[in-house]
Design an enzyme around this catalytic site. Structure first.
Site, PDB file in Angstrom:
ATOM      1  N   GLU A 181      10.117   0.677  10.549  1.00 58.10           N
ATOM      2  CA  GLU A 181      11.106   1.885  10.295  1.00 58.10           C
ATOM      3  C   GLU A 181      10.415   3.172  10.416  1.00 58.10           C
ATOM      4  O   GLU A 181       9.566   3.629   9.690  1.00 58.10           O
ATOM      5  CB  GLU A 181      11.889   1.758   8.725  1.00 58.10           C
ATOM      6  CG  GLU A 181      13.062   2.199   8.607  1.00 58.10           C
ATOM      7  CD  GLU A 181      12.988   3.539   7.867  1.00 58.10           C
ATOM      8  OE1 GLU A 181      12.865   4.778   8.721  1.00 58.10           O
ATOM      9  OE2 GLU A 181      13.068   3.899   6.756  1.00 58.10           O
ATOM     10  N   GLU A 224       9.961  15.165  15.812  1.00 60.17           N
ATOM     11  CA  GLU A 224      10.238  15.435  14.435  1.00 60.17           C
ATOM     12  C   GLU A 224       9.444  16.112  13.838  1.00 60.17           C
ATOM     13  O   GLU A 224       8.046  16.046  13.693  1.00 60.17           O
ATOM     14  CB  GLU A 224      10.058  13.801  13.967  1.00 60.17           C
ATOM     15  CG  GLU A 224      10.445  13.662  12.709  1.00 60.17           C
ATOM     16  CD  GLU A 224      10.332  12.243  12.182  1.00 60.17           C
ATOM     17  OE1 GLU A 224       9.179  11.607  12.224  1.00 60.17           O
ATOM     18  OE2 GLU A 224      11.227  11.787  11.451  1.00 60.17           O
ATOM     19  N   CYS A 253      13.570  10.402   7.498  1.00 61.95           N
ATOM     20  CA  CYS A 253      13.589  10.115   8.881  1.00 61.95           C
ATOM     21  C   CYS A 253      14.721  10.243   9.605  1.00 61.95           C
ATOM     22  O   CYS A 253      14.766  10.171  10.918  1.00 61.95           O
ATOM     23  CB  CYS A 253      12.845   8.725   8.944  1.00 61.95           C
ATOM     24  SG  CYS A 253      13.577   7.499   7.679  1.00 61.95           S
ATOM     25  N   LYS A 296       0.958  -1.274  -0.094  1.00 61.33           N
ATOM     26  CA  LYS A 296      -0.012   0.116   0.130  1.00 61.33           C
ATOM     27  C   LYS A 296       0.994   0.935   0.024  1.00 61.33           C
ATOM     28  O   LYS A 296       1.520   1.618   0.856  1.00 61.33           O
ATOM     29  CB  LYS A 296      -1.028   0.036   1.242  1.00 61.33           C
ATOM     30  CG  LYS A 296      -2.017   1.116   1.041  1.00 61.33           C
ATOM     31  CD  LYS A 296      -2.631   1.583   2.368  1.00 61.33           C
ATOM     32  CE  LYS A 296      -1.751   2.772   3.059  1.00 61.33           C
ATOM     33  NZ  LYS A 296      -1.632   4.184   2.068  1.00 61.33           N
TER      34      LYS A 296
END
Ligand code: ADP
Length: 501
Positions: free
Chosen positions: A274, A405, A308, A199
């Site tokens: 991850e 983040e 990331c 997906k």
């Protein structure tokens, strides 16, 4: 069609591809959603609709999982030799390479990144990943094991292990490197002999759907790879929860990673994650300053900070602080922000309106808490989702812009006085994905690397990726490793076979 005027003539294969509503790939066929619904994907450089895409939901995921199940349990795929499987993955890499320009352009249109970056990084890295994984297909070996069973004295056994594919894998990927993330996931799964339901992110489904067309061309049997675009809360959640899925592999935010873990509990499918990061990039005063400044700028501004592993906390030893901040801020001011199709562009738009709001919100909160911008700090007015590359100073460790983040081109520059203090502050994060170190002192570099709680440490470089180099997180940055031989452990399981001779 929402394509920005540009000095580049867009490849007609790309304009043709996005002109029609895109369907989903289930059991080797391109089909509409069961609901008949479609959703738009936007060109982030203009904010206009780029293409319409079939909107997968629970019913489509169910069909795709059943197709992947059938392909795994009884299809020709499972009877292929490892060499035949490897050849198909290699062939896929060749086809992708042949269509390099088309994929780079699709990626730029859908994600916003500069075409120069998509050409130099995204597509070649994806090609290389498939080639690297193709080689592994024939090297997934078990071992023979000497047994010394205490309660069967005198008996002799022949014992060995097999490494077998884990089965049907659900893969959910993000929008920051749409094609490359698809490759990171599909490459090892296919080399291991798994079947897949992928997906893609709702913001950037196009390159994965185009890649889907290459599977049939390469000769993969029907149902081995199924691609279902759709939203996370619907299609993604249904895939994570599906009882016929043996493993779910997810790349995205830590917040959604936790939802995936919960969703997977029904059948206790294997999970690999991850996730996010808030990576410290550390400049010691003895570093090669030009290299460190250029490296610190690219650590945060590459891909618009939508990585990331972005070096979003820049720790600089106090005597070098002003020089490094000035250097990185000056580089930030020279970055040309614009449409990714313009060859002069260094930085394109953020991927979506939502992401733009999120980054601007962090900037406002940071300023309200007392941070100052040495460069940037604001949205760029006009069409598209553009924001200024930003260097924040005068932050405090407790501030949101230092702790959370941001996933945008925003770095907090922070001075430190000694290595002990540095390590405590650098490790003071729920994340542990990556870190950078800049110094001439080899011994200090490796001592620091050993003490940083991060899955990757770059020394005198940053954002260096290779299909052979494992990548993944400590702490809340994830479970398991992508790439390298480590990732194959996520897609295989060990069977012990013991024979009494
Ligand atoms: P971001 O916040 O950067 O968009 P996300 O973690 O939300 O990152 O998204 C990464 C991927 O996870 C996307 O493919 C998205 O559709 C999917 N996703 C989002 N929410 C869920 C969910 N509840 N269950 C499964 N997948 C999800």
């Amino acid at each position: 069609m929402g394509i920005a005027p540009s000095p580049i003539q867009i490849d007609s294969r790309v304009t043709d591809f996005i002109a029609k509503p895109r369907k989903m790939l289930i059991d080797g066929k391109w089909v509409n959603a069961v609901s008949g619904k479609t959703f738009p994907t936007y060109n982030p450089a203009t904010g206009e609709v780029l293409a319409q895409v079939a909107e997968g939901d629970r019913a489509d995921i169910d069909l795709a999982v059943k197709a992947a199940r059938k392909a795994f349990d009884s299809g020709p795929w499972s009877r292929m030799t490892a060499s035949e499987r490897g050849k198909l993955v290699w062939k896929l890499a060749d086809l992708l390479e042949e269509h390099m320009e088309e994929f780079a352009t699709l990626e730029t249109l859908d994600n916003g990144k500069p075409l120069t970056v998509a050409r130099a990084a995204d597509v070649p890295l994806a090609v290389d990943l498939f080639r690297y994984m193709a080689g592994w297909a024939t090297k997934l070996e078990g071992t023979t094991i000497p047994l010394s069973v205490p309660y069967t004295p005198g008996a002799i056994y022949h014992a060995y292990t097999l490494r077998e594919p884990v089965g049907v894998v659900g893969q959910i990927i993000p929008w920051n490197f749409p094609l490359l993330m698809a490759a990171w996931k599909l490459g090892p799964a296919l080399a291991s002999g798994c079947t897949v339901v992928l997906k893609p992110a709702e913001q950037t489904p196009l390159s994965a759907l185009r890649l889907g067309e290459l599977f049939a061309e390469a000769g993969f049997p029907d149902g081995v790879v199924n691609i279902v675009p759709g939203y996370g809360e619907t299609a993604g959640a249904a895939l994570a929860a599906h009882d016929l899925v043996d493993k779910i592999a997810f790349t995205g935010s830590t917040e959604v990673g936790k939802l995936i873990v919960h969703a997977a509990t029904g059948n206790l499918k294997k999970v690999s994650l991850e996730l996010g990061g808030k990576s410290p990039n550390v400049v010691f005063k003895d570093a090669d300053m030009d290299a460190a400044i250029a490296g610190a700028a690219s650590a945060i501004f590459f891909n618009h900070g939508q990585c990331c592993c972005a070096g979003s906390r820049l720790y600089v030893e106090r005597p070098a602080f002003d020089r490094v901040v000035e250097g990185v801020a000056s580089k930030a001011k020279k970055i040309k922000v614009g449409s990714g199709l313009d060859p002069a562009t260094h930085m394109g738009p953020l991927v979506s309106e939502e992401q733009l709001q999120r980054v601007c919100n962090y900037l406002e909160i940071g300023m309200a808490e007392g941070a100052k911008a040495a460069s940037g700090g604001r949205r760029i007015d006009g069409k598209g989702y553009f924001v200024e590359p930003t260097v924040l100073v005068e932050t405090k460790d407790y501030m949101k812009v230092v702790q959370e983040e941001i996933f945008g081109p925003v770095v907090a520059a922070i001075p430190f006085d000694n290595p002990e203090e540095l390590l405590t502050r650098a490790n003071d994060s729920v994340y542990g994905l990556a870190a950078g170190i800049w110094t001439h002192d080899v011994s200090k570099a490796h001592r620091t690397a050993a003490l940083l709680r991060a899955g990757t440490v770059w020394i005198n470089c940053y954002n260096i990726f290779d299909a052979a180099l494992p990548f993944g997180g400590y702490k809340q940055s994830g479970w398991g490793r992508e790439m390298g031989k480590d990732v194959l452990n996520l897609y295989t399981q060990t069977k012990a076979v013991c024979t009494r001779l």
